[in-house]
Scaffold this motif. Structure first.
Motif, PDB file in Angstrom:
ATOM      1  N   GLY A 100       0.793  -1.215   0.000  1.00 61.81           N
ATOM      2  CA  GLY A 100       0.000   0.000   0.000  1.00 61.81           C
ATOM      3  C   GLY A 100       0.828   1.268   0.000  1.00 61.81           C
ATOM      4  N   SER A 101       2.155   1.147   0.161  1.00 59.08           N
ATOM      5  CA  SER A 101       3.032   2.323   0.164  1.00 59.08           C
ATOM      6  C   SER A 101       3.557   2.588  -1.245  1.00 59.08           C
ATOM      7  CB  SER A 101       4.211   2.134   1.124  1.00 59.08           C
ATOM      8  OG  SER A 101       3.758   1.944   2.442  1.00 59.08           O
ATOM      9  N   GLU A 102       3.820   3.838  -1.529  1.00 61.97           N
ATOM     10  CA  GLU A 102       4.360   4.219  -2.825  1.00 61.97           C
ATOM     11  C   GLU A 102       5.862   3.936  -2.857  1.00 61.97           C
ATOM     12  OE1 GLU A 102       4.359   5.818  -6.707  1.00 61.97           O
ATOM     13  OE2 GLU A 102       2.725   5.197  -5.376  1.00 61.97           O
ATOM     14  N   PRO A 103       6.322   3.175  -3.840  1.00 58.91           N
ATOM     15  CA  PRO A 103       7.765   2.915  -3.910  1.00 58.91           C
ATOM     16  C   PRO A 103       8.529   4.199  -4.227  1.00 58.91           C
ATOM     17  CG  PRO A 103       6.667   2.103  -5.877  1.00 58.91           C
ATOM     18  CD  PRO A 103       5.583   2.516  -4.922  1.00 58.91           C
ATOM     19  N   PRO A 104       9.763   4.294  -3.792  1.00 62.05           N
ATOM     20  CA  PRO A 104      10.536   5.507  -4.045  1.00 62.05           C
ATOM     21  C   PRO A 104      10.909   5.633  -5.519  1.00 62.05           C
ATOM     22  CG  PRO A 104      11.939   3.843  -3.070  1.00 62.05           C
ATOM     23  CD  PRO A 104      10.548   3.304  -3.027  1.00 62.05           C
ATOM     24  N   THR A 105      11.344   6.798  -5.882  1.00 60.84           N
ATOM     25  CA  THR A 105      11.852   7.047  -7.230  1.00 60.84           C
ATOM     26  C   THR A 105      13.373   6.941  -7.192  1.00 60.84           C
ATOM     27  OG1 THR A 105      10.025   8.522  -7.772  1.00 60.84           O
ATOM     28  CG2 THR A 105      12.023   8.736  -9.090  1.00 60.84           C
ATOM     29  N   HIS A 106      13.926   6.235  -8.165  1.00 62.60           N
ATOM     30  CA  HIS A 106      15.375   6.088  -8.265  1.00 62.60           C
ATOM     31  C   HIS A 106      15.934   7.195  -9.146  1.00 62.60           C
ATOM     32  CE1 HIS A 106      15.668   2.007  -6.455  1.00 62.60           C
ATOM     33  NE2 HIS A 106      14.401   1.952  -6.842  1.00 62.60           N
ATOM     34  N   VAL A 107      17.039   7.782  -8.711  1.00 63.05           N
ATOM     35  CA  VAL A 107      17.705   8.832  -9.477  1.00 63.05           C
ATOM     36  C   VAL A 107      19.161   8.419  -9.662  1.00 63.05           C
ATOM     37  CG1 VAL A 107      18.340  11.275  -9.568  1.00 63.05           C
ATOM     38  CG2 VAL A 107      16.188  10.583  -8.482  1.00 63.05           C
ATOM     39  N   ILE A 108      19.643   8.523 -10.882  1.00 61.44           N
ATOM     40  CA  ILE A 108      21.038   8.193 -11.153  1.00 61.44           C
ATOM     41  C   ILE A 108      21.722   9.366 -11.851  1.00 61.44           C
ATOM     42  CG2 ILE A 108      20.687   5.700 -11.295  1.00 61.44           C
ATOM     43  CD1 ILE A 108      20.748   5.947 -14.341  1.00 61.44           C
ATOM     44  N   LEU A 109      22.983   9.520 -11.529  1.00 58.29           N
ATOM     45  CA  LEU A 109      23.837  10.489 -12.193  1.00 58.29           C
ATOM     46  C   LEU A 109      24.867   9.690 -12.982  1.00 58.29           C
ATOM     47  CD1 LEU A 109      24.847  13.484 -12.491  1.00 58.29           C
ATOM     48  CD2 LEU A 109      26.398  12.960 -10.598  1.00 58.29           C
ATOM     49  N   VAL A 110      24.822   9.799 -14.298  1.00 60.97           N
ATOM     50  CA  VAL A 110      25.691   9.013 -15.171  1.00 60.97           C
ATOM     51  C   VAL A 110      26.936   9.825 -15.507  1.00 60.97           C
ATOM     52  CG1 VAL A 110      25.852   7.737 -17.348  1.00 60.97           C
ATOM     53  CG2 VAL A 110      23.662   7.857 -16.129  1.00 60.97           C
ATOM     54  N   LEU A 111      28.090   9.208 -15.356  1.00 58.50           N
ATOM     55  CA  LEU A 111      29.342   9.907 -15.642  1.00 58.50           C
ATOM     56  C   LEU A 111      30.411   8.923 -16.100  1.00 58.50           C
ATOM     57  CD1 LEU A 111      31.343   9.335 -12.921  1.00 58.50           C
ATOM     58  CD2 LEU A 111      29.587  10.772 -11.909  1.00 58.50           C
ATOM     59  N   THR A 112      31.440   9.465 -16.737  1.00 52.50           N
ATOM     60  CA  THR A 112      32.608   8.684 -17.128  1.00 52.50           C
ATOM     61  C   THR A 112      33.762   9.064 -16.217  1.00 52.50           C
ATOM     62  OG1 THR A 112      31.922   8.526 -19.436  1.00 52.50           O
ATOM     63  CG2 THR A 112      34.239   8.154 -18.978  1.00 52.50           C
ATOM     64  N   LEU A 113      34.469   8.062 -15.764  1.00 52.53           N
ATOM     65  CA  LEU A 113      35.522   8.256 -14.783  1.00 52.53           C
ATOM     66  C   LEU A 113      36.821   7.665 -15.309  1.00 52.53           C
ATOM     67  CD1 LEU A 113      35.706   9.258 -11.748  1.00 52.53           C
ATOM     68  CD2 LEU A 113      35.544   6.836 -11.144  1.00 52.53           C
ATOM     69  N   ARG A 114      37.900   8.436 -15.238  1.00 52.93           N
ATOM     70  CA  ARG A 114      39.233   7.932 -15.586  1.00 52.93           C
ATOM     71  C   ARG A 114      40.167   8.150 -14.405  1.00 52.93           C
ATOM     72  NH1 ARG A 114      43.345   7.156 -19.693  1.00 52.93           N
ATOM     73  NH2 ARG A 114      41.734   6.889 -21.264  1.00 52.93           N
TER      74      ARG A 114
END
Length: 244
Positions: free
Chosen positions: A105-119
């Motif tokens: 009965g609870s609303e599931p959370p919203t997922h947020v992602i930050l996409v990046l390239t890492l070297r």
């Protein structure tokens, strides 16, 4: 012949004694300063502060201006080179980006992602802990944990770091000279209509230095080098094809 006696000089009041307070004060100060090392230290501190008044005194140093970078622009944030690509939100990105413990009965959370390239620009293998203080994300309201419980807002998104080259999976480390496409992950209880249009990403550079007399060296002292404003847009389920 008897001469005439010279006239008596007029009564002239002696000049008033000049106050000697400065000299007396200097004497008192000298005696006080030499009474103990503590007094001497206090006098030195006062002298330094008085001498610094023309230069701002106790005024805190102003923070250096941080460069503004654009999405998809490479930024040198030692020991990494970071390219921030995009920010996405969805109810389920798949894998570890869609698993939540939510009461019926609870609303599931919203997922947020930050996409990046890492070297990794160093000559060492770096862990996710080395990355932890290098990227600060702000602007996302109502962050929650795996079970939907409110968690303290934080610049660092430490909930999950995921490798997006294949199926989303836990991200452990960065080899020297290698590129990785990763995502920083957070959950929010905010309705999708209440999410901000952009997130602010601050990239921090560190210094490789000795941390103790035991000759331990590490990347430390994070300081901001660039700030990126990233649009937050709806996303889709991540697959083996890579970025959403």
């Amino acid at each position: 012949m008897e001469g005439t006696a010279p006239p008596e000089p007029p009564d002239v009041a002696p000049p008033p004694e000049q106050p000697r307070l400065p000299g007396r004060f200097a004497g008192y100060l000298k005696d006080w300063v030499t009474q103990s090392p503590t007094n001497l230290g206090s006098a030195v501190i006062v002298a330094v502060l008085v001498g610094s008044l023309p230069f701002g005194g106790w005024k805190p140093a102003e923070r250096d201006a941080v460069a503004l970078a654009l999405p998809d622009e490479k930024v040198d944030a030692a020991p990494f080179e970071v390219t921030v690509h995009e920010a996405r939100y969805a109810k389920d990105f798949g894998g570890e980006l869609g698993e939540d413990y939510v009461e019926e009965g609870s609303e599931p959370p919203t997922h947020v992602i930050l996409v990046l390239t890492l070297r990794n620009t160093s000559d060492q293998t770096l862990s996710r802990l080395d990355l932890r203080d290098s990227i600060h994300v702000s602007g996302l309201p109502d962050p929650v944990d795996y079970g939907g419980e409110p968690t303290a807002p934080a610049h660092r998104w430490t909930t999950q770091i995921l490798d997006l080259e294949g199926e989303p999976a836990s991200f452990s480390g960065v080899g020297p000279g290698m590129d990785y496409t990763i995502a920083l992950h957070q959950r929010t209880a905010a309705a999708t209509g209440d999410l901000p249009e952009t997130l602010t990403v601050e990239l921090m550079g560190k210094t490789y230095r000795q941390l103790s007399v035991a000759n331990n060296y590490a990347w430390a002292d994070p300081a901001p080098v660039a700030q990126v404003s990233v649009p937050l847009t709806p996303g889709v389920r991540i697959t083996r094809e890579g970025r959403p």
